[in-house]
Scaffold this active site. Structure first.
Site, PDB file in Angstrom:
ATOM      1  N   LYS A   1       0.796  -1.225   0.000  1.00 16.39           N
ATOM      2  CA  LYS A   1       0.000   0.000   0.000  1.00 16.39           C
ATOM      3  C   LYS A   1       0.833   1.282   0.000  1.00 16.39           C
ATOM      4  O   LYS A   1       0.373   2.323  -0.466  1.00 16.39           O
ATOM      5  CB  LYS A   1      -0.944  -0.006   1.195  1.00 16.39           C
ATOM      6  CG  LYS A   1      -2.119  -0.966   1.068  1.00 16.39           C
ATOM      7  CD  LYS A   1      -3.137  -0.466   0.063  1.00 16.39           C
ATOM      8  CE  LYS A   1      -4.414  -1.277   0.106  1.00 16.39           C
ATOM      9  NZ  LYS A   1      -5.420  -0.757  -0.854  1.00 16.39           N
TER      10      LYS A   1
ATOM     11  N   SER B   1       0.771 -10.029  -0.711  1.00 17.35           N
ATOM     12  CA  SER B   1       0.487  -8.595  -0.717  1.00 17.35           C
ATOM     13  C   SER B   1       0.653  -7.912   0.627  1.00 17.35           C
ATOM     14  O   SER B   1       0.793  -6.682   0.684  1.00 17.35           O
ATOM     15  CB  SER B   1      -0.922  -8.339  -1.259  1.00 17.35           C
ATOM     16  OG  SER B   1      -1.892  -9.027  -0.480  1.00 17.35           O
TER      17      SER B   1
END
Length: 404
Positions: free
Chosen positions: A55, A305
């Site tokens: 992110k 992720s």
């Protein structure tokens, strides 16, 4: 917004912005997954990225491209975890005030990390939707810029730098698989990869209980779905973004779904076999290979992720994964309420090579006969075959078993 809003040129420019900010995360070869798929499989370790997830890439690019006047007014975000930390660190690096709305009951490690990166954290209500409403109201009232977690060209471009890194690290890659929530990550990767390598398949993965893309793709427009309880909270998004849906529908080869059982098994596999701590959403690509191995043409790169998981949740998920793998068994066993009965039962388990993790002996309950007792046991076994052997032996000895 259209597809022209972001392309390889914008992604390469994002990479320049991120050069001294984001880590070029490593690829780790997975022998276990390679044997299962029938060719090389690599894990792209974004769990080792700054803030513990991908992110930071999109958040930094979005905030860096604001004007000085916009940054002076501060930024605001709504998130239960990874996006919050990415915005907080990016704002800190760029000298910008960040306000982050997080749901009440958000995991304490994520709240603490967001505050440690310099953001002010507020708790407007129990859900992420409450946080989104509060963040948008705050932005309007204070003149702050709302940093969307996925549906903005700058965010997509930042996430797309992962696709460029994968092509540089494994030029022979044929399939890339990654977790998918609102679609920013998979859209960015697909945008980068498909413009350069049409032959590479890009596959998105959603939890079955939070899968908005399949019905959206079926109806050809972003569709809101009800989110069920899922351990993969990082990708529990009820509706794709307008931009991300457009990119995914044009560029992504498939979006598949995975069960909670596959997610927990994938997390356990990453921990045991690759020594990587990941959150359930972060393991979604691995879970897809466990469920849909036939769909992946090697060499495969699965993006891990994120790795921001609460230790308490980690313990629960690992136990769930062990149970699914047939290595953790919770069973109630009826025994006679007489001296030595418990010792005899535990002796049987010892002969079978079972590790007894916990025992609770109950002698008085409405469901029990006066002459009976019940033993609740948490057992560690060696796998499904060993489980069957244990249960078969106990039943053969006359024990009545029930399962919790």
């Amino acid at each position: 917004m259209t597809r022209d809003s972001v392309g390889v040129r914008e992604i390469r420019a994002a990479g320049e912005l991120l050069r001294d900010v984001a880590v070029s995360t490593p690829l780790l070869h997975s022998r276990y997954l390679s044997e299962m798929v029938g060719g090389p499989v690599y894990l792209k370790c974004e769990n080792l990225q700054r803030t513990g997830s991908f992110k930071i890439r999109g958040a930094y690019v979005r905030i860096a491209r604001l004007s000085e006047a916009e940054r002076a007014g501060g930024v605001v975000a709504a998130s239960a975890g990874n996006h919050a930390q990415g915005v907080a660190l990016a704002a800190s690096l760029l000298g910008c005030k960040a306000t982050v709305f997080m749901p009440e009951g958000a995991p304490l490690p994520k709240v603490a990390a967001t505050k440690a990166y310099g953001a002010e954290v507020l708790f407007p209500g129990p859900t992420v939707d409450d946080c989104l409403v509060a963040a948008e109201a705050y932005a309007e009232e204070h003149g702050a810029i709302f940093i969307h977690p996925f549906d903005h060209p700058d965010v997509v471009a930042g996430q797309g730098t992962i696709g460029l890194e994968i092509l540089e690290q494994r030029p022979d890659v044929r399939t890339i698989v990654t977790a998918t929530g609102g679609g920013g990550l998979v859209a960015g990767i697909a945008t980068a990869v498909k413009e350069l390598r049409q032959d590479v398949k890009v596959i998105g993965v959603q939890a079955k209980r939070a899968a908005a893309f399949p019905p959206s793709l079926a109806t050809a427009h972003p569709t809101r779905v009800d989110i069920g309880p899922t351990m993969a909270d990082g990708i529990a998004v009820g509706k794709p973004g307008e931009l991300t849906f457009e990119l995914v529908s044009k560029l992504v080869d498939a979006v598949v779904t995975v069960s909670e059982e596959s997610l927990s098994q994938a997390l356990l596999l990453c921990l045991e076999r690759s020594k990587q701590v990941v959150e359930p959403a972060g393991a979604a690509g691995v879970a897809a290979m466990l469920e849909h191995a036939y769909a992946f043409n090697p060499p495969v790169v699965a993006v891990l992720s994120g790795g921001n998981i609460d230790p308490v949740l980690l313990a629960k998920v690992l136990r769930h994964g062990l149970a699914v793998a047939g290595r953790y068994l919770v069973v109630r066993c009826r025994v006679q309420d007489r001296p030595g009965a418990l010792v005899t039962l535990l002796g049987e388990l010892a002969e079978l090579g079972v590790n007894v993790l916990d025992v609770m002996h109950e002698r008085v309950a409405a469901r029990l006969h006066v002459e009976d007792a019940e033993v609740l046991m948490h057992l560690e076994t060696r796998g499904p075959d060993h489980c069957d052997e244990v249960l078969g032996r106990l039943r053969a000895k006359g024990y009545v078993l029930t399962f919790s």
